[in-house]
Design a protein around this motif. Structure first.
Motif, PDB file in Angstrom:
ATOM      1  N   ARG A 103      15.151   3.945  -6.604  1.00  0.00           N
ATOM      2  CA  ARG A 103      15.095   5.360  -6.247  1.00  0.00           C
ATOM      3  C   ARG A 103      13.916   6.021  -6.962  1.00  0.00           C
ATOM      4  O   ARG A 103      13.721   5.841  -8.163  1.00  0.00           O
ATOM      5  CB  ARG A 103      16.394   6.050  -6.648  1.00  0.00           C
ATOM      6  N   ALA A 104      13.135   6.770  -6.227  1.00  0.00           N
ATOM      7  CA  ALA A 104      11.915   7.371  -6.776  1.00  0.00           C
ATOM      8  C   ALA A 104      12.242   8.390  -7.858  1.00  0.00           C
ATOM      9  O   ALA A 104      13.253   9.091  -7.802  1.00  0.00           O
ATOM     10  CB  ALA A 104      11.124   8.033  -5.659  1.00  0.00           C
ATOM     11  N   ARG A 105      11.366   8.440  -8.859  1.00  0.00           N
ATOM     12  CA  ARG A 105      11.448   9.464  -9.898  1.00  0.00           C
ATOM     13  C   ARG A 105      10.175  10.290  -9.833  1.00  0.00           C
ATOM     14  O   ARG A 105       9.074   9.760  -9.937  1.00  0.00           O
ATOM     15  CB  ARG A 105      11.598   8.832 -11.282  1.00  0.00           C
ATOM     16  N   GLY A 106      10.321  11.614  -9.640  1.00  0.00           N
ATOM     17  CA  GLY A 106       9.138  12.440  -9.503  1.00  0.00           C
ATOM     18  C   GLY A 106       8.458  12.156  -8.173  1.00  0.00           C
ATOM     19  O   GLY A 106       9.096  11.850  -7.168  1.00  0.00           O
ATOM     20  N   GLY A 107       7.125  12.239  -8.158  1.00  0.00           N
ATOM     21  CA  GLY A 107       6.401  12.050  -6.909  1.00  0.00           C
ATOM     22  C   GLY A 107       5.831  10.671  -6.729  1.00  0.00           C
ATOM     23  O   GLY A 107       5.122  10.420  -5.755  1.00  0.00           O
ATOM     24  N   ALA A 108       6.103   9.738  -7.652  1.00  0.00           N
ATOM     25  CA  ALA A 108       5.518   8.404  -7.593  1.00  0.00           C
ATOM     26  C   ALA A 108       6.444   7.415  -6.885  1.00  0.00           C
ATOM     27  O   ALA A 108       7.656   7.622  -6.800  1.00  0.00           O
ATOM     28  CB  ALA A 108       5.216   7.894  -8.999  1.00  0.00           C
ATOM     29  N   VAL A 109       5.872   6.330  -6.393  1.00  0.00           N
ATOM     30  CA  VAL A 109       6.637   5.182  -5.906  1.00  0.00           C
ATOM     31  C   VAL A 109       6.672   4.143  -7.011  1.00  0.00           C
ATOM     32  O   VAL A 109       5.648   3.833  -7.624  1.00  0.00           O
ATOM     33  CB  VAL A 109       5.996   4.586  -4.633  1.00  0.00           C
ATOM     34  N   GLU A 110       7.856   3.608  -7.285  1.00  0.00           N
ATOM     35  CA  GLU A 110       8.010   2.550  -8.272  1.00  0.00           C
ATOM     36  C   GLU A 110       8.356   1.257  -7.549  1.00  0.00           C
ATOM     37  O   GLU A 110       9.285   1.220  -6.735  1.00  0.00           O
ATOM     38  CB  GLU A 110       9.102   2.887  -9.279  1.00  0.00           C
ATOM     39  N   ALA A 111       7.597   0.212  -7.825  1.00  0.00           N
ATOM     40  CA  ALA A 111       7.832  -1.096  -7.208  1.00  0.00           C
ATOM     41  C   ALA A 111       8.153  -2.109  -8.292  1.00  0.00           C
ATOM     42  O   ALA A 111       7.517  -2.127  -9.348  1.00  0.00           O
ATOM     43  CB  ALA A 111       6.602  -1.541  -6.421  1.00  0.00           C
ATOM     44  N   GLU A 124      -4.943  10.178  -3.642  1.00  0.00           N
ATOM     45  CA  GLU A 124      -3.992  11.166  -4.166  1.00  0.00           C
ATOM     46  C   GLU A 124      -2.575  10.622  -4.348  1.00  0.00           C
ATOM     47  O   GLU A 124      -1.642  11.386  -4.594  1.00  0.00           O
ATOM     48  CB  GLU A 124      -3.940  12.417  -3.269  1.00  0.00           C
ATOM     49  N   SER A 125      -2.380   9.318  -4.259  1.00  0.00           N
ATOM     50  CA  SER A 125      -1.044   8.739  -4.431  1.00  0.00           C
ATOM     51  C   SER A 125      -0.834   8.292  -5.870  1.00  0.00           C
ATOM     52  O   SER A 125      -1.766   8.234  -6.664  1.00  0.00           O
ATOM     53  CB  SER A 125      -0.849   7.554  -3.481  1.00  0.00           C
ATOM     54  N   HIS A 126       0.421   7.949  -6.202  1.00  0.00           N
ATOM     55  CA  HIS A 126       0.766   7.467  -7.538  1.00  0.00           C
ATOM     56  C   HIS A 126       1.759   6.318  -7.378  1.00  0.00           C
ATOM     57  O   HIS A 126       2.863   6.500  -6.853  1.00  0.00           O
ATOM     58  CB  HIS A 126       1.382   8.585  -8.390  1.00  0.00           C
ATOM     59  N   LEU A 127       1.366   5.152  -7.838  1.00  0.00           N
ATOM     60  CA  LEU A 127       2.193   3.945  -7.727  1.00  0.00           C
ATOM     61  C   LEU A 127       2.377   3.321  -9.091  1.00  0.00           C
ATOM     62  O   LEU A 127       1.420   3.165  -9.848  1.00  0.00           O
ATOM     63  CB  LEU A 127       1.521   2.943  -6.787  1.00  0.00           C
ATOM     64  N   SER A 128       3.613   2.959  -9.411  1.00  0.00           N
ATOM     65  CA  SER A 128       3.940   2.254 -10.654  1.00  0.00           C
ATOM     66  C   SER A 128       4.518   0.899 -10.287  1.00  0.00           C
ATOM     67  O   SER A 128       5.493   0.809  -9.527  1.00  0.00           O
ATOM     68  CB  SER A 128       4.956   3.060 -11.472  1.00  0.00           C
ATOM     69  N   VAL A 129       3.914  -0.174 -10.805  1.00  0.00           N
ATOM     70  CA  VAL A 129       4.325  -1.537 -10.472  1.00  0.00           C
ATOM     71  C   VAL A 129       4.748  -2.259 -11.749  1.00  0.00           C
ATOM     72  O   VAL A 129       4.006  -2.274 -12.737  1.00  0.00           O
ATOM     73  CB  VAL A 129       3.188  -2.316  -9.792  1.00  0.00           C
ATOM     74  N   ALA A 138       4.429   7.786  -0.663  1.00  0.00           N
ATOM     75  CA  ALA A 138       5.308   7.020   0.215  1.00  0.00           C
ATOM     76  C   ALA A 138       4.679   5.661   0.498  1.00  0.00           C
ATOM     77  O   ALA A 138       3.460   5.504   0.478  1.00  0.00           O
ATOM     78  CB  ALA A 138       5.540   7.765   1.524  1.00  0.00           C
ATOM     79  N   LEU A 139       5.526   4.694   0.769  1.00  0.00           N
ATOM     80  CA  LEU A 139       5.055   3.364   1.127  1.00  0.00           C
ATOM     81  C   LEU A 139       4.387   3.423   2.496  1.00  0.00           C
ATOM     82  O   LEU A 139       4.936   3.970   3.446  1.00  0.00           O
ATOM     83  CB  LEU A 139       6.238   2.396   1.153  1.00  0.00           C
ATOM     84  N   SER A 140       3.181   2.843   2.594  1.00  0.00           N
ATOM     85  CA  SER A 140       2.482   2.846   3.884  1.00  0.00           C
ATOM     86  C   SER A 140       2.287   1.444   4.447  1.00  0.00           C
ATOM     87  O   SER A 140       1.898   1.300   5.605  1.00  0.00           O
ATOM     88  CB  SER A 140       1.121   3.532   3.756  1.00  0.00           C
ATOM     89  N   GLY A 141       2.530   0.419   3.654  1.00  0.00           N
ATOM     90  CA  GLY A 141       2.404  -0.936   4.162  1.00  0.00           C
ATOM     91  C   GLY A 141       2.992  -1.939   3.190  1.00  0.00           C
ATOM     92  O   GLY A 141       2.859  -1.781   1.978  1.00  0.00           O
ATOM     93  N   ALA A 149       0.845  -1.185   0.000  1.00  0.00           N
ATOM     94  CA  ALA A 149       0.000   0.000   0.000  1.00  0.00           C
ATOM     95  C   ALA A 149       0.882   1.237   0.000  1.00  0.00           C
ATOM     96  O   ALA A 149       1.965   1.251   0.596  1.00  0.00           O
ATOM     97  CB  ALA A 149      -0.925   0.019   1.220  1.00  0.00           C
ATOM     98  N   VAL A 150       0.417   2.276  -0.700  1.00  0.00           N
ATOM     99  CA  VAL A 150       1.113   3.553  -0.711  1.00  0.00           C
ATOM    100  C   VAL A 150       0.121   4.649  -0.366  1.00  0.00           C
ATOM    101  O   VAL A 150      -1.088   4.505  -0.550  1.00  0.00           O
ATOM    102  CB  VAL A 150       1.783   3.848  -2.076  1.00  0.00           C
ATOM    103  N   LYS A 151       0.652   5.791   0.124  1.00  0.00           N
ATOM    104  CA  LYS A 151      -0.181   6.921   0.497  1.00  0.00           C
ATOM    105  C   LYS A 151       0.471   8.216   0.045  1.00  0.00           C
ATOM    106  O   LYS A 151       1.674   8.262  -0.257  1.00  0.00           O
ATOM    107  CB  LYS A 151      -0.380   6.947   2.011  1.00  0.00           C
ATOM    108  N   SER A 152      -0.325   9.263  -0.009  1.00  0.00           N
ATOM    109  CA  SER A 152       0.192  10.589  -0.322  1.00  0.00           C
ATOM    110  C   SER A 152       0.716  11.219   0.954  1.00  0.00           C
ATOM    111  O   SER A 152       0.062  11.185   2.003  1.00  0.00           O
ATOM    112  CB  SER A 152      -0.919  11.457  -0.929  1.00  0.00           C
TER     113      SER A 152
END
Length: 255
Positions: free
Chosen positions: A27-35, A59-64, A11-14, A2-5
């Motif tokens: 390493r993050a690029r921009g405001g998103a989390v990449e997994a 309001e989060s942004h996650l790329s998997v 940021a990673l929340s769980g 899980a990710v949160k704004s």
């Protein structure tokens, strides 16, 4: 996962992981989390079970994505590998589900299900590429099973439902003109976003004769692509993904 704004960034929340399925976070690029999802077993065979649950909170942004192509190996008679992916995208959030190819081996048996639940204003970019055998090794799929189902719901209402069931001599099935015309690879892509309609013409310009792009509605774009092999598939698919990710396609796709 899980990710949160958090303060304008994601940021990673769980995170809970076990068995052969792991996640790494470059390493993050921009405001998103990449997994990056990694199957340390090296592939999937009969009897394996993989379950992924991913949530992009408000309001989060996650790329998997995945570290490399997944492989479905030969299974014992009566056994099947099963993969279940469940995605949840909250209000104002965006999730990019970008796994690399799944390569089916002769004798493989794979059942895969993906269910995505979106908030009313959530964004989703989803792609699922599949390669039917190792063309470079002359492999032909004369005995395999592949069941694939994708369900996308928005605010609890079905938005996109798609299923593919292939059993037996897959090469013969795929050779049929009304099915795949002899293609050795395919990809399904869905883009749910307010700007989906604006991407229709750019994506159509990138498509080969064996690809098509349509709008199910003004904010739901669907693309289907057939190709003779994985190389030709990527040659058409990667530019489309670069376009839809605003040139932020995960680096693992480019290595």
């Amino acid at each position: 996962m899980a990710v949160k704004s958090l303060g304008g960034r994601t940021a990673l929340s769980g995170l809970r992981q076990s068995g052969a399925f792991k996640a790494l976070f470059p390493r993050a690029r921009g405001g998103a989390v990449e997994a990056i999802l990694i199957n340390t077993a090296g592939g999937i065979t009969g009897g394996d079970r993989f379950d992924t649950r991913i949530e992009a909170q408000a309001e989060s942004h996650l790329s998997v994505t995945t570290q490399a192509a997944e492989r479905a190996y030969r299974a014992q008679p009566g056994e099947r590998g099963r993969v279940t992916n469940r995605l949840s995208v909250g209000p104002g959030a965006r999730l990019d589900w970008l796994p690399q190819e799944t390569i089916l081996y002769d004798g493989s048996a794979l059942e895969r299900t993906l269910v995505a639940d979106l908030a009313a204003d959530a964004r989703l970019l989803l792609v699922e590429p599949v390669v039917f055998g190792r063309a470079a090794m002359g492999e032909v799929l004369h005995d395999a099973l592949f069941h694939d189902r994708i369900e996308i719901r928005r605010a609890g209402v079905p938005l996109y439902l798609d299923a593919l069931r292939l059993v037996g001599d897959l090469a013969a099935h795929l050779a049929r003109p009304a099915l795949a015309g002899g293609a050795g690879a395919m990809a399904s892509l869905v883009f749910v976003a307010p700007e989906a309609e604006s991407q229709l013409k750019p994506l159509r310009a990138l498509m080969p004769p064996t690809g098509g792009v349509s709008l199910l509605r003004e904010d739901v774009l669907v693309m289907r692509l057939l190709a003779p092999d994985s190389f030709a598939l990527r040659r058409a698919l990667v530019p489309a993904l670069i376009c839809l990710t605003d040139n932020a396609l995960p680096r693992s796709w480019m290595t």
